[in-house]
Design an enzyme around this catalytic site. Structure first.
Site, PDB file in Angstrom:
ATOM      1  N   ASP A 176       2.699   1.403  12.734  1.00  0.00           N
ATOM      2  CA  ASP A 176       2.668   1.535  11.279  1.00  0.00           C
ATOM      3  C   ASP A 176       1.203   1.693  10.863  1.00  0.00           C
ATOM      4  O   ASP A 176       0.284   1.572  11.680  1.00  0.00           O
ATOM      5  CB  ASP A 176       3.354   0.346  10.592  1.00  0.00           C
TER       6      ASP A 176
HETATM    7  C1  BGC Z   1       4.826   1.810   5.693  1.00  0.00           C
HETATM    8  C2  BGC Z   1       5.695   2.740   6.502  1.00  0.00           C
HETATM    9  C3  BGC Z   1       5.326   4.167   6.214  1.00  0.00           C
HETATM   10  C4  BGC Z   1       3.864   4.361   6.489  1.00  0.00           C
HETATM   11  C5  BGC Z   1       3.396   5.789   6.272  1.00  0.00           C
HETATM   12  C6  BGC Z   1       3.366   2.143   5.805  1.00  0.00           C
HETATM   13  O1  BGC Z   1       2.600   1.425   4.888  1.00  0.00           O
HETATM   14  O2  BGC Z   1       5.068   0.484   6.107  1.00  0.00           O
HETATM   15  O3  BGC Z   1       7.037   2.508   6.220  1.00  0.00           O
HETATM   16  O4  BGC Z   1       6.129   5.019   6.983  1.00  0.00           O
HETATM   17  O5  BGC Z   1       3.119   3.512   5.637  1.00  0.00           O
HETATM   18  O6  BGC Z   1       3.374   6.141   4.955  1.00  0.00           O
END
Ligand code: BGC
Length: 713
Positions: free
Chosen positions: A257
């Site tokens: 993530d």
């Molecule tokens: C979130 C994810 C997301 C990623 C990319 C993160 O802050 O937890 O769910 O896919 O950002 O945008």
């Protein structure tokens, strides 16, 4: 493309670049500009950005094509970039949030929505969507409930499979299941907090939906931000290497993530970024999203002999394989097409899909003879409330715009050609808004109308990432508005917008009709109009329990039994309120009524390896055609480990005309009776089981029918 040959030509730095993902805004800054903002904070250099293997969050096809061209000119190996994006519930045509899709209990609709999003993102130049999010939730305080499909593993598995099928069926898009694992169990409902649970709870409830997505062929998996039983997922070797790869056989990409490798430092798990890199690569994490731990530390770790280049090669091969599978080497721009993006996105067909999905996911929670309003009889309609003229898209709205959608007010005006539709805001949107100065005007309007619709709830910006709430009630101003307007006009329906289960206890008695519209997306207003005026019927059911108070959280239906279930002294109860939750999982009303006969079993015993059938007769005994969800719940009465009160083990969404009846048959196999047993494996134990079938989630202990599981013949 001979990928092995390609890999053999690559330098270590080039390989590490394939494992690095940068945000689109890094790539869109002009060549001469320096990197600023959050990207600077994560200390990516311009060279890192130029060589990165993938990117996230691009604006549109034209911009994507330009960046891909520039990248290919610079890249010595001519390896195209992968473009990824959070296409969570639509690209430009936004359909209802995933929690609402869960309420539809309708996998065909869900698959259709995801296929539509996939078509739009394809022409928009996006190759990978960071969806489905399949984290099981039991705590509505957590803002990311809206991205899940609810509290039940059986339903979540079905939804996960449908979403993967929908996104990937064209072969042009890869889906990415997230957030592995158990991110939905964030302690205290706080985002990014820790998760601590037994392996048994993890296996029985939280892991099945990730596994279902994998079995359906999902191309990518994202690890979660959270600590799971002491270990952050990004560097959790047991979770990623041992369980995901070795036990489940998943050999595709694992992505972190956002900045999560580096955040292992803040979690007190790693002292340095070098340690973050080492733990992540040992856990077999492949792509690092928006942090440079791999880029900046793996060369040294290899020199020191603590990481091998083979580990890196394996990870890079997984990335190259996906690029090859999606056809990027032959067509680096793939299907990115600014003209088609213009034509396909928000076309009539797609709007139609989004509207039907919103109709199929709205839940009728209460109706004391108010709804449906009679379209031909009403002359003056008041549409009131802070969300009446807002398009409630839902957070994670990708490229969706409120200006391109339909508010409840617009939808109702569109449907009622011969009635006067009047609007009053009633109060402001704020979560704690207490200013009631607009209520008087709303009351005056309501008095003069023959039907009133109040659009209340929470703004869609109040749910989503980092949007935890400690209190789940409507704002004081909204409660006053509902009460006061309800007093002057009994023919009032409340439409509730929400990205989670709310606490409605202190207002429910003041409401005569309550429609849960969730965050319904671009076409929400048309769907709401059709539902309120009976053009279509309600058929959705709650995928998440609505507690009576925040104090009941976690509130979920499939919990363990208590030795003293009764309410009273020395009972399992609250001394200050009833134990029953306000609305249970599986609950939802309709404009018609259904009768479900007592379940009949093909046999009262079942040998392991065999199956039995349970059937019921479902009859529409009301005056209107409609859909309902016939639900099968099973309880393992006695086992070597205590088993939940009841668990959903099957459901069927059926449509019946008024007066029509249908035999609904479920097959029960040994598979449905398995759990993570005392022997640390999934197995069903012989003995007595009880089952119930209903269409509203309400189970009476005495209606249960028993059967016995016997050893193999
Ligand atoms: C979130 C994810 C997301 C990623 C990319 C993160 O802050 O937890 O769910 O896919 O950002 O945008």
């Amino acid at each position: 493309m001979d990928l092995k040959k390609l890999l053999s030509k690559m330098t270590l730095e080039q390989k590490l670049a394939q494992l690095t993902q940068v945000n689109a805004n890094c790539l869109t800054v002009g060549a001469s500009e320096d990197i600023t903002g959050p990207e600077q904070e994560v200390s990516l250099t311009k060279a890192d950005v130029a060589s990165a293997g993938s990117t996230l969050n691009f604006e549109n096809a034209a911009e994507g094509i330009r960046v891909q061209k520039e990248h290919l000119e610079l890249d010595p190996n001519k390896i195209p970039l992968l473009f990824m994006h959070d296409v969570i519930h639509g690209y430009k045509t936004i359909y209802p949030i995933p929690l609402a899709l869960g309420a539809s209990f309708d996998t065909d609709t869900v698959e259709e929505c995801c296929a539509m999003a996939s078509e739009e993102m394809t022409v928009g130049g996006v190759h990978v969507t960071f969806a489905p999010m399949v984290d099981l939730v039991r705590d509505p305080r957590w803002g990311r409930c809206m991205e899940t499909t609810g509290e039940d593993p059986y339903l979540n598995c079905d939804m996960a499979r449908a979403m993967v099928r929908g996104f990937q069926k064209s072969g042009k898009v890869a889906a990415c299941v997230k957030h592995f694992a158990a991110y939905g169990q964030s302690e205290s409902g706080l985002d990014y907090s820790a998760t601590d649970m037994s392996e048994r709870t993890l296996r029985d409830f939280y892991l099945p939906a990730y596994k279902a997505a994998i079995d359906e062929g999902v191309e990518m998996l994202m690890t979660s931000f959270n600590i799971l039983n002491g270990v952050p997922s990004s560097g959790n070797k047991w979770l990623v290497k041992n369980l995901l790869r070795d036990e489940w056989g998943y050999d595709k990409i694992v992505i972190s993530d956002y900045n999560a490798f580096r955040e292992m430092k803040a979690l007190g798990f790693c002292e340095t970024e070098k340690e973050c890199a080492k733990l992540a690569i040992d856990a077999t994490s492949d792509i690092e999203m928006m942090s440079p731990c791999y880029l900046q530390n793996i060369p040294q770790l290899i020199n020191e002999g603590v990481v091998s280049e083979e580990q890196i090669d394996e990870a890079v091969m997984r990335v190259l394989r996906l690029k090859e599978k999606l056809g990027l080497f032959e067509k680096p721009y793939l299907y990115a097409d600014p003209k088609a993006e213009e034509e396909i996105c928000l076309c009539e067909k797609h709007r139609d899909i989004a509207r039907r999905a919103a109709e199929k996911s709205a839940v009728l929670l209460k109706n004391d003879n108010v709804l449906p309003f009679n379209k031909n009889a009403v002359k003056r309609v008041a549409v009131i409330g802070p969300f009446a003229d807002r398009v409630m898209l839902g957070n994670w709205l990708c490229h969706g715009k409120e200006s391109e959608g339909i508010s409840a007010l617009t939808g109702i005006k569109g449907l009622l050609k011969n009635a006067e539709v009047l609007y009053s805001k009633g109060c402001l949107e704020g979560v704690n808004e207490s200013d009631c100065s607009l209520v008087e005007e709303a009351k005056a309007l309501a008095k003069e109308c023959d039907a009133v619709i109040i659009c209340a709830g929470e703004d869609y910006k109040m749910s989503g990432e980092s949007m935890s709430r400690a209190e789940l009630r409507l704002s004081p101003a909204q409660k006053t508005l509902i009460r006061e307007v309800g007093k002057v006009n009994k023919n009032t329906a409340v439409v509730l917008f929400s990205g989670r289960a709310l606490v409605l206890t202190d207002i429910i008695d003041d409401i005569n009709a309550l429609v849960l519209a969730w965050q319904p997306g671009t076409e929400g207003g048309n769907a709401i109009a059709n539902l309120l005026f009976g053009e279509v019927n309600f058929g959705a059911k709650l995928p998440m329990t609505f507690p009576r108070s925040e104090g009941q959280i976690p509130a979920y239906y499939n919990c363990y039994r208590s030795s003293r279930p009764y309410e009273g002294p020395y009972g399992c109860w609250y001394i200050d309120m009833p134990k029953a939750r306000l609305f249970e999982f599986g609950y939802g009303l309709s404009y018609t009524s259904f009768e479900v006969s007592a379940p009949e079993l093909s046999s009262l015993t079942m040998n392991k390896g065999e199956s039995i059938e349970v059937s019921v007769n479902v009859k529409n005994v009301g005056k209107m055609a409609g859909e309902t969800v016939v639900q099968l719940y099973i309880r393992d009465d006695f086992a070597s480990l205590a088993r939940p009160n009841r668990e959903l083990k099957g459901y069927k969404k059926i449509f019946l005309n008024a007066g029509e009846a249908q035999r609904v048959i479920f097959t029960i196999s040994e598979e449905q009776l398995k759990f993570w047993s005392i022997n640390n494996k999934f197995e069903a134990e012989e003995g007595s089981f009880t089952l119930w079938v209903n269409e509203n989630g309400i189970v009476n202990e005495t209606d249960g029918v028993k059967f016995n599981l016997l050893s193999k013949k």
